[in-house]
Design a protein around this motif. Sequence first.
Motif, PDB file in Angstrom:
ATOM      1  N   ASP A 190      15.359   0.697 -14.332  1.00 17.60           N
ATOM      2  CA  ASP A 190      15.861   2.119 -14.056  1.00 17.60           C
ATOM      3  C   ASP A 190      14.969   2.624 -12.953  1.00 17.60           C
ATOM      4  N   TRP A 191      14.572   2.117 -11.851  1.00 20.17           N
ATOM      5  CA  TRP A 191      13.742   2.749 -10.920  1.00 20.17           C
ATOM      6  C   TRP A 191      14.610   3.799 -10.009  1.00 20.17           C
ATOM      7  N   THR A 192      14.079   4.763  -9.345  1.00 20.42           N
ATOM      8  CA  THR A 192      14.662   5.694  -8.643  1.00 20.42           C
ATOM      9  C   THR A 192      13.525   5.973  -7.528  1.00 20.42           C
ATOM     10  N   PRO A 193      13.882   6.116  -6.273  1.00 16.99           N
ATOM     11  CA  PRO A 193      13.085   6.314  -5.231  1.00 16.99           C
ATOM     12  C   PRO A 193      12.299   7.598  -5.511  1.00 16.99           C
ATOM     13  N   GLN A 194      10.820   7.437  -5.192  1.00 17.64           N
ATOM     14  CA  GLN A 194      10.075   8.675  -5.128  1.00 17.64           C
ATOM     15  C   GLN A 194      10.053   9.176  -3.630  1.00 17.64           C
ATOM     16  N   PRO A 195      10.129  10.659  -3.615  1.00 12.76           N
ATOM     17  CA  PRO A 195      10.081  11.241  -2.306  1.00 12.76           C
ATOM     18  C   PRO A 195       8.892  10.629  -1.433  1.00 12.76           C
ATOM     19  N   VAL A 196       9.128  10.706  -0.189  1.00 17.14           N
ATOM     20  CA  VAL A 196       8.236  10.170   0.780  1.00 17.14           C
ATOM     21  C   VAL A 196       7.645  11.463   1.656  1.00 17.14           C
ATOM     22  N   PRO A 197       6.434  11.932   1.483  1.00 17.81           N
ATOM     23  CA  PRO A 197       6.245  13.145   2.477  1.00 17.81           C
ATOM     24  C   PRO A 197       6.761  12.954   3.713  1.00 17.81           C
ATOM     25  N   PRO A 198       6.989  14.063   4.529  1.00 22.31           N
ATOM     26  CA  PRO A 198       7.688  13.675   5.770  1.00 22.31           C
ATOM     27  C   PRO A 198       6.411  13.087   7.010  1.00 22.31           C
ATOM     28  N   GLY A 199       5.099  13.378   6.790  1.00 24.23           N
ATOM     29  CA  GLY A 199       4.024  12.953   7.479  1.00 24.23           C
ATOM     30  C   GLY A 199       3.872  11.470   7.233  1.00 24.23           C
ATOM     31  N   ARG A 200       3.887  11.254   5.999  1.00 26.60           N
ATOM     32  CA  ARG A 200       3.759   9.779   5.794  1.00 26.60           C
ATOM     33  C   ARG A 200       4.991   8.978   6.116  1.00 26.60           C
ATOM     34  N   ALA A 201       6.359   9.407   5.921  1.00 30.96           N
ATOM     35  CA  ALA A 201       7.308   8.607   6.492  1.00 30.96           C
ATOM     36  C   ALA A 201       7.200   8.456   8.245  1.00 30.96           C
ATOM     37  N   GLU A 202       6.909   9.328   8.790  1.00 28.93           N
ATOM     38  CA  GLU A 202       6.452   9.316  10.238  1.00 28.93           C
ATOM     39  C   GLU A 202       5.404   7.980  10.497  1.00 28.93           C
ATOM     40  N   ALA A 203       4.524   8.027   9.656  1.00 24.09           N
ATOM     41  CA  ALA A 203       3.471   7.137   9.708  1.00 24.09           C
ATOM     42  C   ALA A 203       3.958   5.643   9.545  1.00 24.09           C
ATOM     43  N   LEU A 204       4.831   5.556   8.571  1.00 29.24           N
ATOM     44  CA  LEU A 204       5.538   4.499   8.156  1.00 29.24           C
ATOM     45  C   LEU A 204       6.286   3.883   9.646  1.00 29.24           C
ATOM     46  N   TRP A 205       7.057   4.902  10.082  1.00 26.38           N
ATOM     47  CA  TRP A 205       7.940   4.545  11.310  1.00 26.38           C
ATOM     48  C   TRP A 205       7.185   3.988  12.518  1.00 26.38           C
ATOM     49  N   ARG A 206       6.075   4.673  12.860  1.00 20.84           N
ATOM     50  CA  ARG A 206       5.062   4.239  13.743  1.00 20.84           C
ATOM     51  C   ARG A 206       4.525   3.012  13.559  1.00 20.84           C
ATOM     52  N   ARG A 207       4.313   2.626  12.732  1.00 25.36           N
ATOM     53  CA  ARG A 207       3.906   1.132  12.051  1.00 25.36           C
ATOM     54  C   ARG A 207       5.119  -0.047  11.962  1.00 25.36           C
ATOM     55  N   LEU A 208       6.390   0.656  11.845  1.00 25.48           N
ATOM     56  CA  LEU A 208       7.258  -0.358  11.657  1.00 25.48           C
ATOM     57  C   LEU A 208       7.580  -1.541  12.816  1.00 25.48           C
ATOM     58  N   PRO A 209       7.171  -1.121  14.139  1.00 22.24           N
ATOM     59  CA  PRO A 209       7.699  -2.136  15.106  1.00 22.24           C
ATOM     60  C   PRO A 209       6.944  -3.446  15.069  1.00 22.24           C
TER      61      PRO A 209
ATOM     62  N   VAL B 215      10.829  -0.429   5.839  1.00 22.44           N
ATOM     63  CA  VAL B 215       9.583  -1.236   5.836  1.00 22.44           C
ATOM     64  C   VAL B 215       9.554  -2.122   4.580  1.00 22.44           C
ATOM     65  N   LEU B 216      10.040  -1.494   3.449  1.00 20.61           N
ATOM     66  CA  LEU B 216      10.200  -2.537   2.421  1.00 20.61           C
ATOM     67  C   LEU B 216      11.026  -3.984   2.732  1.00 20.61           C
ATOM     68  N   PHE B 217      12.225  -3.652   3.481  1.00 21.01           N
ATOM     69  CA  PHE B 217      13.076  -4.796   4.024  1.00 21.01           C
ATOM     70  C   PHE B 217      12.279  -5.704   4.644  1.00 21.01           C
ATOM     71  N   THR B 218      11.421  -5.221   5.490  1.00 22.87           N
ATOM     72  CA  THR B 218      10.805  -6.238   6.273  1.00 22.87           C
ATOM     73  C   THR B 218       9.644  -7.045   5.796  1.00 22.87           C
ATOM     74  N   TYR B 219       9.270  -6.454   4.482  1.00 21.08           N
ATOM     75  CA  TYR B 219       8.528  -7.247   3.597  1.00 21.08           C
ATOM     76  C   TYR B 219       9.146  -8.086   2.483  1.00 21.08           C
ATOM     77  N   GLY B 220      10.366  -8.213   2.660  1.00 20.02           N
ATOM     78  CA  GLY B 220      11.150  -9.070   1.704  1.00 20.02           C
ATOM     79  C   GLY B 220      11.619  -8.285   0.495  1.00 20.02           C
ATOM     80  N   ARG B 221      11.563  -6.897   0.350  1.00 21.10           N
ATOM     81  CA  ARG B 221      12.022  -6.260  -0.818  1.00 21.10           C
ATOM     82  C   ARG B 221      13.296  -5.578  -0.627  1.00 21.10           C
ATOM     83  N   GLY B 222      13.976  -6.059   0.033  1.00 17.60           N
ATOM     84  CA  GLY B 222      15.295  -5.556   0.419  1.00 17.60           C
ATOM     85  C   GLY B 222      16.263  -5.406  -0.500  1.00 17.60           C
ATOM     86  N   ALA B 223      16.346  -6.034  -1.351  1.00 17.10           N
ATOM     87  CA  ALA B 223      17.206  -5.977  -2.661  1.00 17.10           C
ATOM     88  C   ALA B 223      17.049  -4.766  -3.540  1.00 17.10           C
ATOM     89  N   ARG B 224      15.830  -4.103  -3.298  1.00 18.64           N
ATOM     90  CA  ARG B 224      15.479  -3.006  -3.816  1.00 18.64           C
ATOM     91  C   ARG B 224      15.416  -1.614  -3.205  1.00 18.64           C
TER      92      ARG B 224
END
Length: 214
Positions: free
Chosen positions: A117-136, A181-190
């Motif tokens: 029954d999982w639902t996504p938790q909000p990601v703070p904007p600054g953290r979302a941007e940090a994840l995007w910077r690390r994504l490449p 980020v989760l997709f790249t680590y093989g968690r895409g199904a969730r």
Amino acid sequence: MSNHALAERHRLAQLLTAAGPDAPTLCEGWTTRDLAAHLVVRERRPDAAAGIRVGALAGWTRRVQDGYAERPYEELVRLFRAGPPVYSPFALPGADEAANTVEYFVHAEDVLRAADDWTPQPVPPGRAEALWRRLPMIARLEAGRRSPVRLALVHPDGRSLTVGPAGSPTVRLTGEPAELVLFTYGRGARTTLTVDGDPDALEALRHVLPLPPK
């Protein structure tokens, strides 16, 4: 200075505590107890942590981790929450933030999204941007080397990056940085990603990297 790794450490510790020692995770074959033991070994046993990445040392790492998993679960979570000891490489200035922001985010989601029954938790904007910077870098090292097709990873604001074999069909994945980020680590199904591409390309990709349900 940002404290994304510290915030994700505390979030992960809270999720581990709430789930208890026998809950499933998205790490195949691991319960929350196994994940907690892994986290403690990774930053408190440098002699064993190398086996996480080096196959020849994996047996030693597994034995050490199994030993830690026999400790009280509450102790493992407490040790993880306390942070790296002074002798840990992660105690060096800036090391925790650089090495663990993504690591702890992904493992927090491994606990959260393993529940039916999982639902996504909000990601703070600054953290979302940090994840995007690390994504490449993550995308090249994780998904790009494994994917049989070209991957276009697209931010909701239109920014994008492309990895994978040039000249092959392209699959377009659109979503928040956390989901990518989760997709790249093989968690895409969730994840909640939107996926577009030729059906044959999608099928080829699905055999290597899970995708959200159709």
